[in-house]
Design a protein around this motif. Structure first.
Motif, short mmCIF file in Angstrom:
data_model
loop_
_atom_site.label_atom_id
_atom_site.label_comp_id
_atom_site.label_asym_id
_atom_site.label_seq_id
_atom_site.Cartn_x
_atom_site.Cartn_y
_atom_site.Cartn_z
N ARG A 135 0.86 -1.19 0.00
CA ARG A 135 0.00 0.00 0.00
C ARG A 135 0.88 1.23 0.00
O ARG A 135 1.78 1.37 0.83
N LEU A 136 0.62 2.14 -0.93
CA LEU A 136 1.42 3.35 -1.06
C LEU A 136 0.60 4.57 -0.68
O LEU A 136 -0.55 4.71 -1.05
N GLY A 137 1.21 5.46 0.09
CA GLY A 137 0.57 6.74 0.38
C GLY A 137 -0.57 6.67 1.35
O GLY A 137 -1.29 7.64 1.53
N GLN A 138 -0.80 5.50 1.98
CA GLN A 138 -1.87 5.39 2.96
C GLN A 138 -1.32 4.77 4.24
O GLN A 138 -0.50 3.86 4.20
N ASN A 181 -3.64 15.23 -5.39
CA ASN A 181 -4.23 14.95 -6.68
C ASN A 181 -4.76 13.51 -6.73
O ASN A 181 -5.81 13.25 -7.31
N CYS A 182 -4.04 12.57 -6.14
CA CYS A 182 -4.50 11.18 -6.09
C CYS A 182 -5.83 11.07 -5.35
O CYS A 182 -6.74 10.36 -5.78
N GLU A 183 -5.93 11.78 -4.25
CA GLU A 183 -7.17 11.74 -3.48
C GLU A 183 -8.32 12.37 -4.26
O GLU A 183 -9.46 11.90 -4.20
N PHE A 184 -8.02 13.41 -5.02
CA PHE A 184 -9.03 14.06 -5.84
C PHE A 184 -9.55 13.11 -6.91
O PHE A 184 -10.76 13.00 -7.15
N ARG A 211 -18.75 4.36 1.69
CA ARG A 211 -18.13 5.26 0.71
C ARG A 211 -16.66 5.46 1.01
O ARG A 211 -15.82 5.48 0.10
N ASN A 212 -16.31 5.62 2.27
CA ASN A 212 -14.92 5.81 2.66
C ASN A 212 -14.11 4.54 2.37
O ASN A 212 -12.95 4.60 1.92
N TYR A 213 -14.72 3.38 2.61
CA TYR A 213 -14.05 2.10 2.31
C TYR A 213 -13.76 2.00 0.82
O TYR A 213 -12.64 1.64 0.42
N PHE A 214 -14.77 2.28 0.00
CA PHE A 214 -14.62 2.22 -1.45
C PHE A 214 -13.54 3.20 -1.92
O PHE A 214 -12.69 2.85 -2.74
N PHE A 215 -13.58 4.42 -1.39
CA PHE A 215 -12.62 5.46 -1.75
C PHE A 215 -11.18 4.99 -1.51
O PHE A 215 -10.31 5.16 -2.38
N HIS A 216 -10.92 4.39 -0.37
CA HIS A 216 -9.55 3.97 -0.06
C HIS A 216 -9.11 2.76 -0.89
O HIS A 216 -7.92 2.62 -1.19
N VAL A 222 -4.81 4.22 -7.43
CA VAL A 222 -4.44 5.53 -7.98
C VAL A 222 -3.06 5.94 -7.49
O VAL A 222 -2.27 6.52 -8.24
N ASN A 223 -2.75 5.64 -6.24
CA ASN A 223 -1.42 5.96 -5.71
C ASN A 223 -0.30 5.27 -6.49
O ASN A 223 0.81 5.79 -6.60
N ARG A 224 -0.60 4.11 -7.04
CA ARG A 224 0.39 3.37 -7.83
C ARG A 224 0.27 3.67 -9.31
O ARG A 224 0.99 3.09 -10.13
N ASN A 225 -0.67 4.54 -9.66
CA ASN A 225 -0.92 4.89 -11.07
C ASN A 225 -1.26 3.65 -11.89
O ASN A 225 -0.81 3.48 -13.02
N GLU A 226 -2.09 2.78 -11.32
CA GLU A 226 -2.52 1.55 -11.97
C GLU A 226 -4.02 1.57 -12.20
O GLU A 226 -4.76 2.30 -11.54
N ALA A 227 -4.47 0.75 -13.13
CA ALA A 227 -5.90 0.61 -13.37
C ALA A 227 -6.59 0.10 -12.11
O ALA A 227 -6.07 -0.78 -11.42
N CYS A 228 -7.75 0.65 -11.80
CA CYS A 228 -8.53 0.20 -10.64
C CYS A 228 -9.12 -1.17 -10.94
O CYS A 228 -9.87 -1.33 -11.90
N GLN A 229 -8.77 -2.15 -10.13
CA GLN A 229 -9.20 -3.52 -10.37
C GLN A 229 -10.46 -3.82 -9.56
O GLN A 229 -10.51 -3.59 -8.36
#
Length: 592
Positions: A135-138, A181-184, A211-216, A222-229
């Motif tokens: 996990r990056l950035g969290q 920007n990642c969070e946005f 919603r918060n669970y989904f967001f994280h 997004v933090n890894r600049n990868e497609a959301c799986q």
């Protein structure tokens, strides 16, 4: 009773505390699973023993090494975490060069130190195939290794900041806007999901926690600049009940559902260049012998669905938006797993119960047995919950039994007495609940960091989120043709699926309707409408009806299967539905 939940058992899944990622020097990078918080809390002790260089190494046929370490964790009596004092654990790890980290699974060690070949094989499979990444950035939810630094270490780090060159401090500052920007972006994707796909539940917890669970979950990609799986168990096969569907092949209903998923991915890509991928995991073979469908019919449906998807889109981006996976792919997509597997591990006849007689394929049966052997519940515990009138279990069991009593069809089932039908439906419901729970456990280990989607209604607090496969402005679920313009409250929360229903188009109406095939046939038999089933190669099979009071458009040369009066019982006025050739039932045995 050991537990008041259905999710309880003695298969290898229940000995596993969770999965983790760690750096070569022992820093915890991520953890997922039933006891993830406990793993994080005890990580300093776990890490210290992992770095003691006492691991044993097992080479796989590919040359990959599996490292196994024995760990003893001692916790204080006041420790509120699920791990108790003096716990004997085992860590099994594989090093991944791509991410420069170890991925491991932590499980309870048998008291007699007896390894068990199947348990070793299945744990190795989970470690090698799990999608878990650092996990990056969290921040991790519980204490991390850095928080266990000694006072001297922390003082020294604080002192170093006074002597660090200003340029060094300034060089770190640009990282903040990137994180912002990642969070946005993650927020935008979350809002898009909320608007396009999310299905609202009756007791919805999206706003308060989901919603918060989904967001994280999204932010992790997004933090890894990868497609959301995203993982979606769905598209099993068409219902064998001819009163519900127009045939056994994917039709307009599946087509619209696939377009809905692809449209969502397209819109994600407009917000975020790497986009998203929806992994459709075919679950038809999981329950085929419960619903009366032969394994080869399920396989044909899967193949037809994938071919339909490829024919719908020309661009490579659209064709990559959805990826398909079968149950057998989950276990045997890698040569290491195939070469080290032993059939003798799954000979237990109690692993699976087949309440409906169907034609079984060797591959599908193997996948079903592996799901139950690795992640299956304790069936005796299940029976105790029913006998004890456990409210959640009993509600699900009775609801599914009632549904299957209506859904099952075929000459063998229809010829049974009412009491026998109820017993068969109950036996089917029990087996389906057991298989579904084992399947959910399996996906939890294989796709722990994916956004998990479901076509069933959920409270949406996570980790699963219910979705709509039919846009509200395009398809409306109905129960009868005459009342099609009136809302049906029960469909506000549970949307009917493409494989249990048919699409009905009525000339003059801009919207399509989703309902049972018998509803369309009854409308025609009643004399108010003309039409029937249309095999449309461009749009997919559907019912096309025309109000007899409205003129048909000229030039419509589509071949329509018109329902005649011979399809109606003159005395009862009921539609006579021919039995499905897909169903072959036999007398069910004991419940469970």
């Amino acid at each position: 009773m050991a537990s008041s939940t259905l999710n309880y058992g003695f298969s290898p899944f229940y000995s596993m505390l969770g999965l983790y990622c760690r750096s070569p020097d022992g820093q915890l990078l991520n953890t997922e699973g039933r006891e993830a918080e406990a793993i994080t809390y005890h990580w300093p002790a776990i890490s210290e023993q992992l770095n003691s260089k006492k691991a044993t190494f097992t080479p796989l046929p590919s040359g990959l090494l599996v490292e196994t370490s024995h760990i003893d964790v001692v916790s204080n009596l006041s420790d509120p975490s699920p791990i108790q004092s003096h716990i004997r654990l085992r860590a099994r790890e594989i090093y991944r060069e791509a991410s420069n980290c170890y991925v491991g699974i932590l499980s309870h060690r048998p008291q007699d130190n007896h390894e068990g070949a199947f348990r070793e094989w299945i744990e190795t499979l989970f470690v090698s195939k799990t999608t878990l990444q650092p996990r990056l950035g969290q921040e991790l939810q519980a204490l991390t290794r850095s928080e266990y630094k000694s006072v001297a270490e922390r003082i020294w780090e604080w002192v170093k900041t006074w002597f660090a060159p200003k340029t060094t401090i300034q060089a770190r500052q640009p990282k903040a806007p990137v994180q912002h920007n990642c969070e946005f972006v993650a927020e935008q994707i979350t809002t898009l999901f909320e608007r396009m796909l999310r299905n609202t539940a009756e007791a919805d917890e999206w706003d308060c926690s989901g919603r918060n669970y989904f967001f994280h979950r999204v932010l992790d990609f997004v933090n890894r600049n990868e497609a959301c799986q995203m993982a979606l168990p769905a598209f099993p096969c068409k219902s064998p009940n001819d009163a519900k569907v127009g045939g056994s092949r994917p039709d307009m209903a599946e087509r619209i559902a696939l377009e809905t998923l692809c449209d969502f991915v397209r819109n994600v890509k407009k917000l975020y260049a790497p986009g998203a991928i929806v992994h459709v995991i075919h679950d038809g073979h999981l329950l085929s012998s419960c619903i009366g469908v032969d394994d080869d019919v399920v396989s044909e449906y899967e193949s037809d669905l994938q071919e339909l998807y490829r024919s719908m889109f020309d661009s490579s981006a659209d064709r990559q938006a959805i990826k398909f996976c079968s149950l057998s792919d989950l276990f045997f997509s890698e040569s290491d797993n195939m070469q080290t597997f032993d059939q003798s591990w799954i000979l237990d006849p109690d692993l699976l119960h087949h309440p409906i007689q169907t034609k079984l394929s060797e591959t599908a049966e193997l996948a079903r047995k592996l799901i139950m052997a690795s992640c299956g519940i304790d069936r005796s515990h299940f029976r105790k919950l029913i006998l004890a009138q456990d409210a959640p279990t009993l509600k699900s069991y009775r609801g599914l039994s009632h549904f299957m009593l209506k859904d099952l069809a075929g000459p063998s089932f229809d010829s049974q007495s009412t009491s026998r039908k109820k017993k068969t439906a109950s036996s089917v419901a029990a087996e389906m609940m057991a298989r579904n729970q084992a399947y959910s456990n399996l996906l939890e280990l294989l796709f722990p960091n994916y956004v998990r989607l479901s076509i069933h209604a959920h409270n949406n607090r996570g980790p699963k989120f219910g979705i709509r496969l039919f846009p509200r402005d395009r398809v409306r679920p109905i129960d009868d043709i005459e009342g099609r313009h009136e809302p049906v409250p029960r469909y506000d929360y549970q949307i009917p699926t493409p494989w249990h229903n048919s699409i009905v188009r009525i000339e003059g109406d801009d919207i399509a309707y989703l309902t049972k095939a018998c509803v369309a046939r009854q409308a025609v038999a009643g004399g108010r409408y003309k039409g029937g089933w249309v095999e449309d190669g461009d749009e997919g099979g559907h019912f096309l009806l025309c109000d007899v009071e409205l003129p048909r458009e000229k030039g419509d040369d589509k071949q329509i299967e018109v329902v005649s009066v011979m399809d109606v019982d003159v005395e009862t006025k009921n539609i006579l539905i021919p039995p499905s050739p897909l169903c072959q039932y036999h007398e069910a045995g004991q419940l469970f």
